[in-house]
Design an enzyme around this catalytic site. Sequence first.
Site, PDB file in Angstrom:
ATOM      1  CE  LYS A   1      63.721   3.813  44.187  1.00  0.00           C
ATOM      2  NZ  LYS A   1      62.321   3.796  45.105  1.00  0.00           N
TER       3      LYS A   1
HETATM    4  C1  LIG Z   1      61.783   2.280  44.944  1.00  0.00           C
HETATM    5  C2  LIG Z   1      60.450   2.147  46.039  1.00  0.00           C
HETATM    6  C3  LIG Z   1      60.597   0.845  46.015  1.00  0.00           C
HETATM    7  C4  LIG Z   1      60.816   0.123  45.166  1.00  0.00           C
HETATM    8  O1  LIG Z   1      62.207  -1.207  44.435  1.00  0.00           O
HETATM    9  P1  LIG Z   1      62.567  -1.877  43.445  1.00  0.00           P
HETATM   10  O2  LIG Z   1      63.764  -2.070  43.816  1.00  0.00           O
HETATM   11  O3  LIG Z   1      62.321  -0.247  42.231  1.00  0.00           O
HETATM   12  O4  LIG Z   1      61.581  -2.759  43.592  1.00  0.00           O
HETATM   13  C5  LIG Z   1      60.287  -0.089  47.629  1.00  0.00           C
HETATM   14  N1  LIG Z   1      59.163   1.385  48.379  1.00  0.00           N
HETATM   15  C6  LIG Z   1      60.031   1.915  48.076  1.00  0.00           C
HETATM   16  C7  LIG Z   1      60.079   3.119  49.674  1.00  0.00           C
HETATM   17  C8  LIG Z   1      60.651   3.119  47.004  1.00  0.00           C
HETATM   18  O5  LIG Z   1      60.770   4.235  47.529  1.00  0.00           O
END
Ligand SMILES: *Cc1c(COP(=O)(O)O)cnc(C)c1O
Length: 432
Positions: free
Chosen positions: A107
Site C-alpha cells: 500500500k
Molecule cells: C490491503 C492488503 C491486501 C488486499 O489488497 P486489495 O487491493 O484490497 O485486494 C492483501 N495483502 C495485504 C498485506 C494488504 O495489506
Amino acid sequence: MKYYSTNKQAPDVSLQEAVVKGLAPDKGLYMPEKIKQLPQDFFDKIDTLSFQEIAYTVADAFFGEDIEADTLKQIVYDTLSFDTPLVHINDNIYSLELYHGPTLAFKDVGARFMARLLGYFIKKQGQTDVKVLVATSGDTGSAVANGFLGVKGIHVYVLYPKGKVSEIQECQFTTLGQNITALEIDGTFDDCQALVKTAFLDKELNEKLNLTSANSINIARFLPQAFYYFHAYAQLKKQGKAKNVVFCVPSGNFGNLTAGLIAKRMGLPVERFIAANNANDVFFEYLETGKYNPRPSVHTLANAMDVGDPSNFARILDLYNHSHKAITEDIEGYRFMDEAITNIVGYTYDRTGYLLDPHGACGYAALEDGLRDDEVGIFLETAHPTKFLDTVESIVKKEIEIPQPLKEFMKGEKKSIGLSKNFDDFKAELLK
Ligand SMILES: *Cc1c(COP(=O)(O)O)cnc(C)c1O
C-alpha cells in the site's frame, strides 16, 4: 483526461476532481475514460529500463494530459524510492516482493503517489488546510500516514480501534507527529469507519473544513499499482523467462488485482490472472457461479483480505462490460482457509527457506495448485512477514528477526488522542 463513475449516474470529472473527491456522487468508483495501449517498442526494450522509467511511461499514459511532465516525473520518482524485486522461489514460481517501502506493505506505492498528487492539486488551488480522514484496521493507516508525512497543506487523521491493531502496526502511525494525528477510538474498526462516513455527511463540518478521504477507492491510490506489474515483467524478460506469464494476487478489496487487469489492457503480455481469497470468498463464488452475494466479513489469519463486499468489484465488472464469461477467461479463483494458510507457510519455509506472510501464502499456494508446466507464475508478496510476527513465529516455531525500519518505528514515542465512538467528540476534535 476525463473520469467517469462506474454507476454512470454522475457527470464525468477531471483528474483533480476525481482525486479530491474520491467517490463519485452516485457512489460509483471513478474510471479513466481511456486506457491507452503502450507501443510495442516500449515492451521490446522494457528490460533495459529502470523501475522509475517504466513507471513514468505508465503514469504518463493516464496523467500526462493533466500534469506537466516535470511534475509527474518528480511525483513518480519520489514515490518509488524503493525497489520491488522479483525473487525466484522454486520451479517456475516467483515472488514479487512489494514490501520494501517505508511501512513494509504494498500500500506504500499507492499511498505515496496519492499523497504527492493531492499535495500538488492543493497547492494549485491555493488551499492550506485540507484534512484527510482514514479509518484503519492496520496496514492502510500506516501507509497513508507515512505517505502524507510532511506534505504541506494536509493534515491526516488516522482513526483506529483501541486494542485491535498489532503493536507494530500502531507504532507506524502513532509515533510520527508533524501533520499526522492518531485517534484511538474506543470501539471497533466498523465504528471508526462509521465516524469517517458521518463526517463526510455532516453539513457543518463540510462548510467549515476541507475534508477528503484516502481509501483504496481513490483513483490516485489504485492506478499506480499497475507500475509494478510492468516492472515484474521486465525482470522476467531480463532472465529470458517472460513467456506465458501468470500473475497471482492475494485479494481483499481487489484494487491490486484490478490494477493488474488494467496493465494487461495497456498491452502487458499476461497470459492470465489468479485471484487468491481467504475464507472471505465472495469473488471466488462469483467466478464459479456468476452470482455476487456480498456478506459480512469473517476474521482470518490474512486479515487485510477480510472483506465481504470488495469495493473494486465494480471496476472489474465495468472493465469487462459485466460479462461473467469474459471475466472468467482472464481470471481464475482460488480460496484458502486458515488451516491451509498455516500449512503452506510452514511447508514452504521448511522446503525452500522462504518465509511467506499469511497473504502472500494464499498467492503462492494458488500457483502451486494451478500453474501449468508451460507457464511462469508470479505471486504478489503484499507485506513483510514480520508485520504478522506472532502468526508466523508460531507456525515456523522460531524467532524471526524484525527488519531495521520496523524497529525504528518501535523506538518512537506513541502519541494518540483517545476518543469515544460518539460522533460529537470526533467532530469537536476536528473543529479544534
Ligand atoms: C490491503 C492488503 C491486501 C488486499 O489488497 P486489495 O487491493 O484490497 O485486494 C492483501 N495483502 C495485504 C498485506 C494488504 O495489506
